[in-house]
Design a protein around this motif. Sequence first.
Motif, mmCIF file in Angstrom:
data_model
loop_
_atom_site.group_PDB
_atom_site.id
_atom_site.type_symbol
_atom_site.label_atom_id
_atom_site.label_comp_id
_atom_site.label_asym_id
_atom_site.label_seq_id
_atom_site.Cartn_x
_atom_site.Cartn_y
_atom_site.Cartn_z
ATOM 1 N N ARG A 175 15.509 -3.105 10.247
ATOM 2 C CA ARG A 175 14.805 -4.076 10.621
ATOM 3 C C ARG A 175 14.190 -5.024 9.232
ATOM 4 O O ARG A 175 14.226 -5.992 9.223
ATOM 5 C CB ARG A 175 13.564 -3.920 11.508
ATOM 6 N N SER A 176 13.870 -4.076 8.310
ATOM 7 C CA SER A 176 13.414 -4.387 7.201
ATOM 8 C C SER A 176 14.559 -5.203 6.422
ATOM 9 O O SER A 176 14.141 -6.346 6.044
ATOM 10 C CB SER A 176 12.814 -3.142 6.283
ATOM 11 N N CYS B 63 3.050 4.379 6.124
ATOM 12 C CA CYS B 63 2.894 2.967 5.341
ATOM 13 C C CYS B 63 1.658 2.988 4.766
ATOM 14 O O CYS B 63 1.634 2.417 3.537
ATOM 15 C CB CYS B 63 3.391 1.933 6.431
ATOM 16 N N PHE C 105 9.491 2.999 0.274
ATOM 17 C CA PHE C 105 8.535 1.591 0.653
ATOM 18 C C PHE C 105 8.555 0.586 -0.452
ATOM 19 O O PHE C 105 8.637 0.876 -1.392
ATOM 20 C CB PHE C 105 7.104 2.368 1.032
ATOM 21 N N LEU D 238 14.671 -8.491 7.821
ATOM 22 C CA LEU D 238 13.546 -9.432 7.620
ATOM 23 C C LEU D 238 13.722 -9.896 6.034
ATOM 24 O O LEU D 238 13.065 -11.140 5.808
ATOM 25 C CB LEU D 238 12.497 -8.705 8.008
ATOM 26 N N PHE D 239 14.341 -9.108 5.121
ATOM 27 C CA PHE D 239 14.392 -9.796 3.680
ATOM 28 C C PHE D 239 15.272 -11.091 3.548
ATOM 29 O O PHE D 239 15.275 -11.640 2.553
ATOM 30 C CB PHE D 239 14.918 -8.580 2.713
ATOM 31 N N THR E 245 12.887 -14.206 4.411
ATOM 32 C CA THR E 245 11.628 -14.256 3.844
ATOM 33 C C THR E 245 11.452 -14.832 2.532
ATOM 34 O O THR E 245 12.391 -14.742 1.549
ATOM 35 C CB THR E 245 10.881 -12.900 3.941
ATOM 36 N N PHE F 17 6.591 -4.194 11.450
ATOM 37 C CA PHE F 17 7.240 -4.773 10.072
ATOM 38 C C PHE F 17 7.362 -6.317 10.224
ATOM 39 O O PHE F 17 7.067 -6.989 9.112
ATOM 40 C CB PHE F 17 8.446 -4.015 9.559
ATOM 41 N N ASP F 18 7.881 -6.853 11.294
ATOM 42 C CA ASP F 18 7.763 -8.250 11.424
ATOM 43 C C ASP F 18 6.415 -9.024 11.027
ATOM 44 O O ASP F 18 6.119 -9.833 10.221
ATOM 45 C CB ASP F 18 8.131 -8.725 12.971
ATOM 46 N N VAL G 167 6.355 -2.261 3.331
ATOM 47 C CA VAL G 167 7.470 -2.059 4.574
ATOM 48 C C VAL G 167 8.241 -0.725 3.924
ATOM 49 O O VAL G 167 8.703 -0.611 2.887
ATOM 50 C CB VAL G 167 8.268 -3.251 4.768
ATOM 51 N N VAL H 158 11.702 1.032 3.730
ATOM 52 C CA VAL H 158 13.239 0.452 3.540
ATOM 53 C C VAL H 158 14.484 1.512 3.873
ATOM 54 O O VAL H 158 15.657 0.974 4.073
ATOM 55 C CB VAL H 158 13.338 -0.548 2.148
ATOM 56 N N PHE I 63 5.646 -8.695 7.161
ATOM 57 C CA PHE I 63 6.167 -9.696 6.424
ATOM 58 C C PHE I 63 5.625 -11.137 6.799
ATOM 59 O O PHE I 63 5.405 -11.868 5.816
ATOM 60 C CB PHE I 63 7.743 -9.976 7.110
#
Length: 370
Positions: free
Chosen positions: A159-160, A110, A269, A163-164, A167, A130-131, A147, A149, A134
Motif C-alpha cells: 500500500r505504501s 510507526c 520506515f 501511495l508513493f 503523492t 497509511f493513506d 510510513v 515500506v 500520506f
Amino acid sequence: MAEDKPPAPIANPALLALRDQIDALDGQLLRLLNERAHVAEQVGELKRRDGTPFFRPDRVAQVIHKIQAANAGPLKNEHVAAIWREIMSACLALESPQRVAVLGPMGTFCEQAAIEYFGGAADLIYCSSFDEVFHATASGSAQYGVVGVENMTEGVVTRSLDLFLHTPTHVVGEVSLLIRHNLLRKDNSLNGVKAVLAHPQALAQCQNWLSKHLPDAERRAVSSNAEGARLAAENPDFCAIASERAATLFGLHIVAHAIQDEAYNRTRFAVITLPQTMATPPATGRDCTSLVVSVPNKPGAMHDMLVPLKKHGVSMTRLESRPARTGQWEYYFYIDLDGHPSEPNVAAALDELRALCAFYKVIGAYPRKG
C-alpha cells in the motif's frame, strides 16, 4: 501490643556523598540545558526571520557525530546519541514543534520509528491508515509523515508503494527498526483465545508461532498492531500482536515474548514531506535514491532499463514490481539505488534511464540507515 518495627537501615556515608555529588551534577546539567534552550530559541527567531527550515536532520547527525567523537566514556556512543537526540528534539520544540503523522493509535512501531527520528518532543498526529498519513503530509496538516515500506521477512508494504506513485511528497529519511512482536492479552494465559488481532504484516511475520501455539484461533487483520491491542483490552477472548509499549499503554499482559518467526526481523520506515517543507538532503556518502518507473511493454525493455545502471557503475539494491492497473499487463518498477543524484555517475545513469521510461519519478534521495 504493636510489634516493634525494624530499625531503618543506616545509609552508607560514602553512598550519601556520591548521591549528593550526583544531585549537584544534575543541577549543573539542568542549568546548562536551559542555557542551550535559550540559545535554541534565538536560533528559532533567526530561522523564522530568514524563512529557513527549522528541522535539519543533517545538522542533527553532525552534532551527534561530533559528540560521539568526543565521548571518552563510560557512556556508550549509542546512549550518547539517544540522549542528544532528545535534547535537540526538546530544543527544536521551543523553536517550532514538528507535526509528524504516524499510524495510530499510540503504541505502534510507526510511532516508535517517528520518535527515534524526531525525538520525543515531536507533536505526533495519529492516523488510522497509511493513506491518512500520506494525506495529512501532502495537505500540510502534518509537516512530516512516517510510513512502513519494507520488512526483511515479508517484503514490501504494497500500500505504501502504491501511495508513493501519485503523492507530491518525497522521502527525506529512513528508520530501520528491529521488530519484536509480543502476544498481548487481558488474561495472562493462552486458554480460550478466539482471535488474534494485528496488522497483516505482523500476522504474516508470526504465522509459524501462531500455527503451533494457537492453531484454532482466528487471525484477524486490523489497521495497526496498536489498534489490535486496544481491541484486545476490550475483549478477553482476543489477543493482539504488538510492542511492549502497547502492552503498557493498554494494560495488557505479555503472554509470550518475541513470537516473530525470524529473530532478526527489521522493518524500514520512510520519512516523507513536501519538497517546500524540506528539500532533498545533501549527499552524505552513504545514500539511497528511490524511484518508480515504467517502460514500454516490448521485448527487451527490462534489459534496456538496467543498461544505464551497469554502464555508469550504479548498484541497484532493490527492485519491486506493481501492476499499473491499466488492463494492459503493464507494471511500475520501484527501484532503490546506491548513491545520490548529485553524484556524477548517478546523475548520468538517471538521465539515460529517464529517456527510456514511459513514466519516471524520483521518490526521494536520503541517508541510508542500517
